[in-house]
Write a protein that holds these residues in place. Structure first.
Motif, PDB file in Angstrom:
ATOM      1  N   ASP A  40      55.839   5.071   9.112  1.00 28.66           N
ATOM      2  CA  ASP A  40      54.389   5.036   9.295  1.00 28.66           C
ATOM      3  C   ASP A  40      53.732   6.416   9.189  1.00 28.66           C
ATOM      4  N   GLY A  41      54.427   7.371   8.591  1.00 23.70           N
ATOM      5  CA  GLY A  41      53.784   8.663   8.332  1.00 23.70           C
ATOM      6  C   GLY A  41      54.518   9.842   8.936  1.00 23.70           C
ATOM      7  N   LEU A  42      53.949  11.031   8.732  1.00 18.03           N
ATOM      8  CA  LEU A  42      54.549  12.257   9.254  1.00 18.03           C
ATOM      9  C   LEU A  42      54.363  12.332  10.769  1.00 18.03           C
ATOM     10  N   LYS A  43      55.393  12.851  11.453  1.00 18.18           N
ATOM     11  CA  LYS A  43      55.351  13.002  12.910  1.00 18.18           C
ATOM     12  C   LYS A  43      55.679  14.437  13.281  1.00 18.18           C
ATOM     13  N   LEU A  44      54.950  14.973  14.249  1.00 20.44           N
ATOM     14  CA  LEU A  44      55.241  16.317  14.743  1.00 20.44           C
ATOM     15  C   LEU A  44      56.601  16.343  15.424  1.00 20.44           C
ATOM     16  N   ASN A  99      49.074  14.379  16.140  1.00 22.48           N
ATOM     17  CA  ASN A  99      49.636  13.943  14.857  1.00 22.48           C
ATOM     18  C   ASN A  99      48.536  13.702  13.832  1.00 22.48           C
ATOM     19  N   TYR A 126      51.979  26.302  13.696  1.00 26.42           N
ATOM     20  CA  TYR A 126      53.409  26.237  13.378  1.00 26.42           C
ATOM     21  C   TYR A 126      53.722  25.016  12.511  1.00 26.42           C
ATOM     22  N   ASP A 184      62.821  16.248  20.995  1.00 29.63           N
ATOM     23  CA  ASP A 184      61.831  15.475  20.251  1.00 29.63           C
ATOM     24  C   ASP A 184      61.398  14.294  21.123  1.00 29.63           C
ATOM     25  N   ARG A 232      48.099  15.532  10.316  1.00 31.83           N
ATOM     26  CA  ARG A 232      48.147  14.825   9.015  1.00 31.83           C
ATOM     27  C   ARG A 232      46.945  15.173   8.147  1.00 31.83           C
ATOM     28  N   GLY A 273      62.352  21.974  14.578  1.00 31.37           N
ATOM     29  CA  GLY A 273      61.717  21.341  13.417  1.00 31.37           C
ATOM     30  C   GLY A 273      60.198  21.308  13.556  1.00 31.37           C
ATOM     31  N   ARG A 274      59.521  21.334  12.399  1.00 37.40           N
ATOM     32  CA  ARG A 274      58.053  21.287  12.390  1.00 37.40           C
ATOM     33  C   ARG A 274      57.570  19.838  12.393  1.00 37.40           C
ATOM     34  N   TYR A 275      58.112  19.035  11.502  1.00 37.10           N
ATOM     35  CA  TYR A 275      57.712  17.628  11.432  1.00 37.10           C
ATOM     36  C   TYR A 275      58.751  16.856  10.627  1.00 37.10           C
ATOM     37  N   TYR A 276      58.676  15.549  10.755  1.00 37.11           N
ATOM     38  CA  TYR A 276      59.564  14.689   9.960  1.00 37.11           C
ATOM     39  C   TYR A 276      58.789  13.459   9.527  1.00 37.11           C
ATOM     40  N   TYR A 327      49.899  12.823  21.840  1.00 32.44           N
ATOM     41  CA  TYR A 327      50.808  12.946  20.695  1.00 32.44           C
ATOM     42  C   TYR A 327      50.136  12.344  19.462  1.00 32.44           C
TER      43      TYR A 327
END
Lengths: 286, 286
Positions: A179-183, B152, B194, A141, B156, A172-175, B148
């Motif tokens: 500050d928001g979702l991250k790839l 992202n 993905y 990551d 989103r 993993g796809r994202y977490y 990145y």
């Protein structure tokens, strides 16, 4: 991702001793996921999930073996454990199994020298590893380091190899961060897989090899161990695929639709780690 | 990528009029790929491939209809054609079919407002398109803009939609520039697929819809048209899948192993465009 199908069964006395929570009677060990089970990540060290510090303490005081199995790859094991200790968890480095040390063992075993596309925080983990004239790529990551230039560089190493080998530290796809979702790493693994027309070797959950390395360290058989995590596929499904029981907590990345997943059914679903531990210990007569 | 299987057949008189080059007798039109067939990209405008300027001229002077079908997405159609004209090709904007105008037609038809992850050079193509409150994502060959942060952001938008729609302008893996291999749009399409667990809609070669839009413009049927390209899967396989003949040139991204591909067999393979055009015109008695 292979599909794992497991459902809770009662035995012919109508009791659920092979299922959850009855299975807790015969357990010899428990493996816990970290992020989303013990704490939520975010600013600074993140925050402990209510009841989880006490729950870890209770497990440690019990006769159950305890290990922690994580796909964390943004920091060395030492720094990561130091953070958990600052959050007041009683955890030591030797109890924590992240992908990087497992990857280093694979590199040594197969005589491989990696090109690293990982987070700066993870680099010291690879200090002792020969990285000259690389003959494989490891992707973790890397977050902000996932630039076009860095991805091109990793791609060129792979495409220049006669037998390209790509390791991905988790898939993993994202977490979610504050500050928001991250790839996550899996997205970049898929990108490199497609670019080079290859299949990556995943080191970390849900890889059976990864779970077995933890079981080996415990000296226990799969049916003697319970995995507790917030990720239905990587924690629960991965553990079940190895022959362990898998319980999902309704914290972290849990989503209600997980309880109706077509392919993976947790052996049990509990509100949080504290509830899981109380159920386990109560079955065992504590 | 679906697999297209086509082999050259001779008819029952033992002649190859349905194959290459005999099929040239009954052709009514030719579609040419651009990069790798007419010119090689690189510093500045790139360089014309020897003989290709003259070959285009010969086709234009013949009774065959001529169109150009490209997956180029780093510039507007106008700027791209201006570059080709500077290289001395006799080409006009209305003859060139890149993915972006096709994408705009799809957006209008389906009432979609895109979030764009494309090259700065392509942005003016979308000037007239409503991009407020986006309900789909379009990914093109964004090159340095594949950061990145930008990936992202596109992710989103998609994950926030009830019915996420992802368009990819082509699905190439990589291409060669003077300073080395570069990851192409398909790699980032796979990454977003993905991440969001969806399937992108490809606009551009090898999409049959895209080829059919060119055939429609010519007013011709697939069996009346020949595609000439350097990309075995996207040019040759894509055209064959549509019912056209497909000939591969040994320039551009051609590799010798293309001639032993397990799934796609070109109707013919020629050294370059000049040779292909000479063979076509000689069959037609010129």
């Amino acid at each position: 991702m292979p599909l794992y199908i497991t459902r809770m069964r009662t035995n012919h006395f109508g009791m659920a001793d092979s299922g959850w929570p009855g299975c807790a009677k015969s357990l010899k060990g428990v493996i816990l996921d970290l992020c989303g089970v013990l704490y939520d990540s975010g600013e600074g060290d993140g925050v402990a999930i209510p009841g989880s510090i006490e729950a870890v303490k209770k497990l440690k005081e019990s006769d159950l073996q305890l290990r922690f199995c994580t796909n964390e790859t943004q920091a060395t094991r030492e720094k990561f454990v130091a953070k958990l200790r600052r959050l007041d968890f009683d955890i030591s480095v030797s109890e924590v199994f992240p992908p990087a040390p497992a990857a280093i063992a694979v590199l040594k075993e197969r005589g491989l020298r990696p090109h690293l596309l990982v987070h700066d925080g993870l680099l010291p983990e690879f200090d002792s590893v020969d990285k000259t004239n690389p003959n494989c790529v490891i992707v973790g990551d890397a977050a902000e380091k996932f630039s076009y230039q860095n991805l091109n560089e990793a791609f060129r190493v792979l495409i220049g190899l006669e037998k390209p080998v790509l390791f991905s530290l988790g898939q993993g796809r994202y977490y979610k961060e504050t500050d928001g979702l991250k790839l996550d790493v899996g997205v970049y693994m898929k990108a490199l897989e497609y670019a080079c027309d290859l299949k990556a070797e995943v080191i970390g959950k849900p890889s059976p090899t990864f779970f077995r390395s933890v079981l080996n360290d415990m000296g226990l058989k799969p049916h003697e161990v319970l995995m507790i995590g917030d990720d239905l596929l990587n924690d629960v499904g991965g553990a079940q695929h190895c022959g362990m029981k898998g319980v999902q907590v309704r914290t972290g990345k849990y989503r209600p639709i997980d309880e109706r997943h077509p392919a993976v059914t947790a052996d049990g679903t509990v509100d949080n780690l504290a509830q899981a531990v109380d159920m386990i210990l109560s079955q065992r007569g504590h």
